[in-house]
Write an enzyme that holds these catalytic residues in place. Structure first.
Site, PDB file in Angstrom:
ATOM      1  N   ASP A   1       1.071  -1.290  -0.014  1.00  0.00           N
ATOM      2  CA  ASP A   1      -0.091  -0.086  -0.054  1.00  0.00           C
ATOM      3  C   ASP A   1       0.818   1.399   0.029  1.00  0.00           C
ATOM      4  OD1 ASP A   1       0.840  -0.189   2.638  1.00  0.00           O
ATOM      5  OD2 ASP A   1      -1.117  -0.275   3.477  1.00  0.00           O
ATOM      6  N   SER A   2       2.106   1.282   0.123  1.00  0.00           N
ATOM      7  CA  SER A   2       3.058   2.248  -0.187  1.00  0.00           C
ATOM      8  C   SER A   2       3.054   2.733  -1.617  1.00  0.00           C
ATOM      9  CB  SER A   2       4.491   1.565  -0.130  1.00  0.00           C
ATOM     10  OG  SER A   2       4.609   0.738  -0.876  1.00  0.00           O
TER      11      SER A   2
ATOM     12  N   ASP B   1      -0.866  -6.357   0.037  1.00  0.00           N
ATOM     13  CA  ASP B   1      -0.998  -5.533   1.191  1.00  0.00           C
ATOM     14  C   ASP B   1      -2.812  -5.358   1.170  1.00  0.00           C
ATOM     15  OD1 ASP B   1       0.741  -4.898   2.907  1.00  0.00           O
ATOM     16  OD2 ASP B   1       1.539  -3.074   2.042  1.00  0.00           O
TER      17      ASP B   1
ATOM     18  N   LYS C   1      -1.078  -9.625   3.023  1.00  0.00           N
ATOM     19  CA  LYS C   1      -0.385  -8.997   3.943  1.00  0.00           C
ATOM     20  C   LYS C   1      -1.143  -7.978   4.994  1.00  0.00           C
ATOM     21  CE  LYS C   1       3.258  -5.953   3.928  1.00  0.00           C
ATOM     22  NZ  LYS C   1       2.701  -4.881   4.699  1.00  0.00           N
TER      23      LYS C   1
ATOM     24  N   GLU D   1      -1.421  -5.623   8.476  1.00  0.00           N
ATOM     25  CA  GLU D   1      -0.270  -5.038   9.673  1.00  0.00           C
ATOM     26  C   GLU D   1      -0.775  -5.282  11.297  1.00  0.00           C
ATOM     27  OE1 GLU D   1       0.945  -1.225   7.135  1.00  0.00           O
ATOM     28  OE2 GLU D   1       0.351  -0.772   9.166  1.00  0.00           O
TER      29      GLU D   1
ATOM     30  N   GLU E   1       9.471  -4.151  10.314  1.00  0.00           N
ATOM     31  CA  GLU E   1       9.884  -3.007  10.148  1.00  0.00           C
ATOM     32  C   GLU E   1      10.395  -1.677  11.323  1.00  0.00           C
ATOM     33  OE1 GLU E   1       8.142   0.950   7.189  1.00  0.00           O
ATOM     34  OE2 GLU E   1       6.887  -0.992   7.346  1.00  0.00           O
TER      35      GLU E   1
END
Length: 254
Positions: free
Chosen positions: A43-44, A82, A110, A112, A179
């Protein structure tokens, strides 16, 4: 189990894993043909592709669009998608989102968090969908935390990150991104973790592999480069040169 996922699992403690982001067909194809192990449609993309200030503006529609393009290109690499913010607030929603991403070509998803999303990860893995976890700094929470910072600086933070790792493992994830975490903590977590750990801003050699944002790697986003990034090229300068050369040729033509 997907044979590509099984191959990554087998790398734990044996051979470092190289993961790289990609958001479109040509980039993914180049990365895949170069031999990268895993491609993360992160999602970057909200920042490096769409011009948003952070990842919290990314929607599921954005992700589906980009994952589908990357999946068309990747033949060997594991494609990980993501899950955007607020698309996995409950286990039921998490499974629906994961299924949507898998339907357009992802090999895994993925999300978080650790303890806070253990139930969500369980719901996904029990449905047979591989999950990559993500602990330490969580980009989707930067607004809540007041920005980007190194995690694991105190004993309390380090212990919390360790608990997050244990939750992700219990829930059945096959790998785990760590991270912007204090290097010694990332190393300790990797040693205790039975699944492959992938570091970003967590110190070179502290994890079982690393992930980099493509644009950071090739110098394609000159307006901001993370302090931990190690650019291997400067395509922004080369692109600017080529465009200026083109403009000059057009202006001089009759």
């Amino acid at each position: 189990m997907n044979s590509k996922i099984a191959a990554i699992i087998a790398r734990k403690g044996k051979a470092p894993v190289a993961e790289l982001t990609a958001y479109d067909y040509p980039t993914a194809r180049l990365a895949d043909e170069a031999g990268v192990d895993m491609i993360l449609v992160g999602d970057s993309l909200g920042m490096v592709m769409l011009g948003y200030p952070d990842t919290t503006h990314v929607t599921l529609a954005h992700m589906l669009h980009h994952v589908e393009a990357v999946a068309r290109a990747a033949k060997s690499a594991v494609v990980i998608a993501d899950m955007p913010i607020h698309t996995y607030d409950t286990p039921e929603q998490a499974l629906q989102t994961a299924q949507a991403l898998m339907a357009v070509g992802a090999d895994a998803v993925k999300l978080e968090g650790g303890v806070a999303v253990e139930a969500q990860i369980k719901a996904i893995t029990r449905a047979g969908i591989p999950v990559q976890g993500h602990i330490g700094l969580l980009p989707q929470k930067v607004k809540e935390e007041g920005g980007y910072r190194m995690h694991g600086k105190t004993d309390e933070e380090a212990a919390a990150i360790m608990r997050d790792m244990e939750a992700v493992v219990r829930a059945g994830a096959f790998s785990l991104v760590i991270e912007c975490t204090r290097h010694s903590v990332a190393k300790e977590i990797t040693k205790a973790c039975p699944i492959v750990t992938i570091g970003i801003g967590a110190g070179r050699g502290t994890c079982d592999g690393e992930v980099a944002v493509f644009h950071d790697l090739v110098g394609g986003y000159p307006w901001f480069t993370p302090s931990f990034a190690r650019p291997k090229a400067d395509i922004a300068t080369e692109i600017t040169r080529a465009v200026k050369e083109y403009i000059s040729e057009v202006q001089q033509s009759e």
